[in-house]
Design a protein around this motif. Structure first.
Motif, PDB file in Angstrom:
ATOM      1  N   ALA A  98       0.845  -1.193   0.000  1.00  0.00           N
ATOM      2  CA  ALA A  98       0.000   0.000   0.000  1.00  0.00           C
ATOM      3  C   ALA A  98       0.882   1.245   0.000  1.00  0.00           C
ATOM      4  N   ARG A  99       0.518   2.206  -0.829  1.00  0.00           N
ATOM      5  CA  ARG A  99       1.275   3.466  -0.910  1.00  0.00           C
ATOM      6  C   ARG A  99       0.344   4.632  -0.615  1.00  0.00           C
ATOM      7  N   LEU A 100       0.712   5.427   0.404  1.00  0.00           N
ATOM      8  CA  LEU A 100      -0.015   6.651   0.729  1.00  0.00           C
ATOM      9  C   LEU A 100       0.844   7.842   0.324  1.00  0.00           C
ATOM     10  N   LEU A 101       0.323   8.669  -0.562  1.00  0.00           N
ATOM     11  CA  LEU A 101       0.983   9.895  -0.986  1.00  0.00           C
ATOM     12  C   LEU A 101       0.332  11.063  -0.257  1.00  0.00           C
ATOM     13  N   HIS A 102       1.149  11.951   0.303  1.00  0.00           N
ATOM     14  CA  HIS A 102       0.639  12.985   1.197  1.00  0.00           C
ATOM     15  C   HIS A 102       1.120  14.358   0.765  1.00  0.00           C
ATOM     16  N   LEU A 103       0.180  15.257   0.572  1.00  0.00           N
ATOM     17  CA  LEU A 103       0.437  16.683   0.352  1.00  0.00           C
ATOM     18  C   LEU A 103      -0.243  17.454   1.472  1.00  0.00           C
ATOM     19  N   THR A 104       0.249  18.654   1.753  1.00  0.00           N
ATOM     20  CA  THR A 104      -0.437  19.500   2.736  1.00  0.00           C
ATOM     21  C   THR A 104       0.019  20.935   2.586  1.00  0.00           C
ATOM     22  N   ASP A 105      -0.839  21.866   3.014  1.00  0.00           N
ATOM     23  CA  ASP A 105      -0.495  23.290   3.107  1.00  0.00           C
ATOM     24  C   ASP A 105       0.019  23.855   1.779  1.00  0.00           C
ATOM     25  N   ILE A 106      -0.630  23.499   0.702  1.00  0.00           N
ATOM     26  CA  ILE A 106      -0.214  23.999  -0.611  1.00  0.00           C
ATOM     27  C   ILE A 106      -0.509  25.492  -0.754  1.00  0.00           C
ATOM     28  N   HIS A 107      -1.497  25.982  -0.060  1.00  0.00           N
ATOM     29  CA  HIS A 107      -1.854  27.402  -0.054  1.00  0.00           C
ATOM     30  C   HIS A 107      -2.015  27.970  -1.462  1.00  0.00           C
ATOM     31  N   ALA A 108      -2.743  27.196  -2.269  1.00  0.00           N
ATOM     32  CA  ALA A 108      -3.230  27.662  -3.569  1.00  0.00           C
ATOM     33  C   ALA A 108      -2.130  28.013  -4.561  1.00  0.00           C
ATOM     34  N   GLN A 109      -0.956  27.424  -4.391  1.00  0.00           N
ATOM     35  CA  GLN A 109       0.154  27.725  -5.304  1.00  0.00           C
ATOM     36  C   GLN A 109       0.136  26.739  -6.473  1.00  0.00           C
ATOM     37  N   LEU A 110      -0.429  27.170  -7.586  1.00  0.00           N
ATOM     38  CA  LEU A 110      -0.517  26.338  -8.779  1.00  0.00           C
ATOM     39  C   LEU A 110       0.802  26.271  -9.533  1.00  0.00           C
ATOM     40  N   SER A 111       1.611  27.335  -9.437  1.00  0.00           N
ATOM     41  CA  SER A 111       2.863  27.427 -10.182  1.00  0.00           C
ATOM     42  C   SER A 111       4.053  27.184  -9.262  1.00  0.00           C
ATOM     43  N   PRO A 112       5.210  26.827  -9.815  1.00  0.00           N
ATOM     44  CA  PRO A 112       6.409  26.660  -8.980  1.00  0.00           C
ATOM     45  C   PRO A 112       6.751  27.950  -8.231  1.00  0.00           C
ATOM     46  N   VAL A 113       7.352  27.796  -7.050  1.00  0.00           N
ATOM     47  CA  VAL A 113       7.630  28.936  -6.182  1.00  0.00           C
ATOM     48  C   VAL A 113       9.020  28.822  -5.570  1.00  0.00           C
ATOM     49  N   HIS A 114       9.502  29.954  -5.062  1.00  0.00           N
ATOM     50  CA  HIS A 114      10.570  29.963  -4.071  1.00  0.00           C
ATOM     51  C   HIS A 114       9.913  30.055  -2.698  1.00  0.00           C
ATOM     52  N   PHE A 115      10.383  29.266  -1.741  1.00  0.00           N
ATOM     53  CA  PHE A 115       9.882  29.353  -0.372  1.00  0.00           C
ATOM     54  C   PHE A 115      11.006  28.996   0.582  1.00  0.00           C
ATOM     55  N   ARG A 116      11.468  29.985   1.318  1.00  0.00           N
ATOM     56  CA  ARG A 116      12.600  29.815   2.240  1.00  0.00           C
ATOM     57  C   ARG A 116      12.132  29.188   3.537  1.00  0.00           C
ATOM     58  N   GLU A 117      12.813  28.163   3.970  1.00  0.00           N
ATOM     59  CA  GLU A 117      12.518  27.519   5.251  1.00  0.00           C
ATOM     60  C   GLU A 117      13.050  28.369   6.410  1.00  0.00           C
ATOM     61  N   PRO A 118      12.579  28.120   7.632  1.00  0.00           N
ATOM     62  CA  PRO A 118      12.891  29.038   8.736  1.00  0.00           C
ATOM     63  C   PRO A 118      14.301  28.888   9.289  1.00  0.00           C
ATOM     64  N   ASN A 119      14.811  29.987   9.853  1.00  0.00           N
ATOM     65  CA  ASN A 119      16.038  29.929  10.644  1.00  0.00           C
ATOM     66  C   ASN A 119      15.722  30.008  12.139  1.00  0.00           C
ATOM     67  N   VAL A 120      14.432  30.119  12.461  1.00  0.00           N
ATOM     68  CA  VAL A 120      14.023  30.110  13.861  1.00  0.00           C
ATOM     69  C   VAL A 120      12.700  29.355  13.970  1.00  0.00           C
TER      70      VAL A 120
END
Length: 585
Positions: free
Chosen positions: A42-64
């Motif tokens: 069985a394979r479960l594929l999981h997405l979350t918190d896409i926030h309506a971004q249909l196109s590729p994005v830059h998104f910086r992860e936190p330093n804090v």
């Protein structure tokens, strides 16, 4: 690096099967990135918190991303090199760029953007094909319909159609509940998958008045779980919506609905499913936030895995939580469509025998976009492109939002309010969503909407006492840093402009915020009044213009955006905390 002809041909074949661009699939750090051979049944594929971004994005992860109390030093509260060392990710690679803020601008320029539904479609189709027909499910943990201009203007309908085309089987929610109930139900009717939420109930008054519900007896508004058969085994999926939506967001959109963590209801439901449905596996699709999921996993027995969201944590490997009934896997799959989580389960009649998990970064330069999804995205955005494409200003530095305290994009929003609305101090919510703009790039209206597009965007200007300001700051700090995850009600620290302060995350209520001062060094006094601008009021609608219009006016006037004063707080009692790195406060 050199490879043999045999290895080269094998890589080309794998790339072709995966829909990956052959030349780019062997780019630096790309080797083996999407290797996810089938394991188990069985394979479960999981997405979350896409926030309506249909196109590729830059998104910086936190330093804090500070953990306090029992969460200190534990996943997900690790950043930068602490994160890489914990998960064994090499520095200066594609994976280190996807998972951390380190060398962000340089790496973003080298590796490009991540995510995008056309690229997700190609990758997900490949992952499902590997599992075999009828052996996989695509789960989305919520925050799918909100976060962009097109989602706001279509009331989430663009994302419903995108999710249908992507093939999402099961969905739960958070920001989906910031549309009016009529629109929520319209969108769910159009959604081709199943929507689940065990922890949303009608109020007693609404039950008495016969308000619409899934189950009249319990008052549950939505279906709480579903049973699916994968690889010949029965899997129960339970939905857990964000527990504090009517507190963190306006309740007037859904006045008849009551939420909460509902731990006892969850345990009773798991017990009922185990007893009556004779399932082999129980999985919770959650929007609790990872700390809440970890606590729930330690207390509720009978859950095999919690696939979590809300806190936007990209976690390469799940945490195994021991509880009186056995072990529960807890994971979180990041945000903005940057990642696809793959949980492969080897299931016997007696339960899970083994598992393999991968969190795959979705690099748009490595994955060939699906042509049909590409056309859909172009069509759905076309009516708005003149507005979204407007170039408002140039970014003089990296503009990002993500972390416990101010990001540079947050500071721009705060500065815009102070200047355009003529205020001494500005406040902005501690939202975790909002894409990143690289230095030297144009800031477009699309970028502004990605950072501000909510259904309650009105601004305000009002007089506040210093005592009231401190009360607001203390309340949000307690929400963020309470040592009991069940009292953490979502979001990061309120962002401020024109004011500095000191924060002790290890403190207690009314003891975390001190030394509040205006930018000129003047101490903020409890009984003195200050002119404060803000937006996104929760309990009532503010009278001012939408925040995106205020920010756009500011950017047009500035032309090149520079942050002259970064109002991020000084911190106390955080020395050695691995949730902090390269912090200037």
């Amino acid at each position: 690096m050199t490879i043999s002809r045999r290895d080269f041909l094998m890589a080309m074949q794998a790339a072709a099967l995966a829909g990956l661009a052959p030349k780019l699939a062997l780019a630096k750090g790309g080797e083996g990135l999407y290797d996810a051979p089938k394991f188990g049944n069985a394979r479960l594929l999981h997405l979350t918190d896409i926030h309506a971004q249909l196109s590729p994005v830059h998104f910086r992860e936190p330093n804090v991303n500070l953990g306090v109390g029992p969460s200190k030093g534990r996943v997900p509260h690790l950043v930068g090199t602490h994160f890489l060392n914990h998960f064994g990710v090499p520095l200066d690679t594609r994976r280190s760029h996807a998972f951390t803020f380190l060398n962000y601008t340089e790496a973003a320029q080298e590796y490009g953007k991540l995510g995008g539904f056309a690229h997700l479609k190609t990758l997900i189709d490949q992952l499902r094909e590997q599992a075999g027909a009828g052996n996989s499910l695509l789960l989305d943990g919520g925050d799918l319909w909100q976060g962009s201009g097109t989602a706001f203007w279509t009331q989430g309908e663009d994302m419903v159609e995108a999710s249908n085309r992507l093939g999402i089987d099961i969905l739960t929610a958070h920001w989906e509940f910031t549309y009016p109930e009529e629109q929520i139900r319209k969108n769910l009717t159009a959604f081709k998958g199943e929507f689940l939420a065990q922890n949303v109930f009608l109020s007693e008054e609404a039950m008495f008045m016969g308000a619409e519900s899934y189950d009249e007896a319990s008052g549950r508004v939505f279906k709480p779980y579903t049973i699916r058969e994968l690889g010949g085994k029965r899997i129960a999926i339970i939905g857990q919506a964000f527990p504090y939506t009517p507190i963190a967001n306006p309740s007037y959109f859904i006045p008849d609905w009551r939420m909460g963590i509902r731990e006892s209801e969850m345990q009773a439901l798991v017990n009922e499913i185990r007893e009556k449905e004779k399932v082999n596996v129980v999985v919770v699709l959650s929007h609790n936030g990872m700390d809440v999921d970890l606590k729930m996993a330690s207390r509720v027995t009978g859950i095999d895995a919690i696939l979590g969201g809300h806190t936007h944590d990209a976690v390469p490997q799940p945490t195994e939580v021991t509880n009186p009934g056995g072990k529960t896997l807890v994971s979180n799959a990041g945000t903005n469509g940057k990642y696809v989580a793959v949980l492969d389960l080897d299931i016997s009649n007696n339960g899970v025998r083994g598992y393999k998990y991968k969190l795959l970064p979705v690099f748009s330069d490595l994955i060939k976009p699906d042509p049909a999804m590409t056309r859909f995205i172009e069509e759905v955005r076309a009516p708005y492109m003149d507005k979204l494409g407007e170039k408002l200003a140039i970014a003089d530095e990296l503009l990002y939002r993500r972390g416990n305290f101010n990001g540079t994009m947050d500071q721009v929003i705060c500065d815009a309010q102070r200047k355009v609305l003529d205020a001494q101090i500005s406040l902005s919510p501690g939202f975790r969503w909002g894409t990143t703009v690289l230095p030297g790039e144009s800031i477009t209206m699309d970028d502004v909407m990605n950072a501000t597009a909510i259904t309650y965007p009105e601004t305000y200007v009002r007089e506040m006492s210093g005592a009231d300001l401190k009360l607001i700051m203390e309340d949000v700090a307690d929400n963020l840093f309470n040592k009991d995850p069940y009292y953490q009600q979502g979001g990061d620290m309120v962002r401020v402009g024109g004011m500095d302060y000191t924060c002790d995350p290890t403190g207690t209520m009314n003891g975390r915020i001190s030394d509040m001062r205006l930018d000129n060094g003047e101490r903020i006094e409890a009984n003195k009044m200050y002119k404060v601008a803000g937006w996104a009021t929760v309990n009532s609608r503010a009278p001012g213009r939408p925040i995106w219009d205020v920010v756009a006016d500011y950017l047009r006037s500035e032309k090149t955006v520079r942050i002259n004063k970064f109002n991020t707080p000084a911190l106390k009692n955080v020395a050695g905390n691995p949730g902090l790195e390269d912090y200037a406060g």
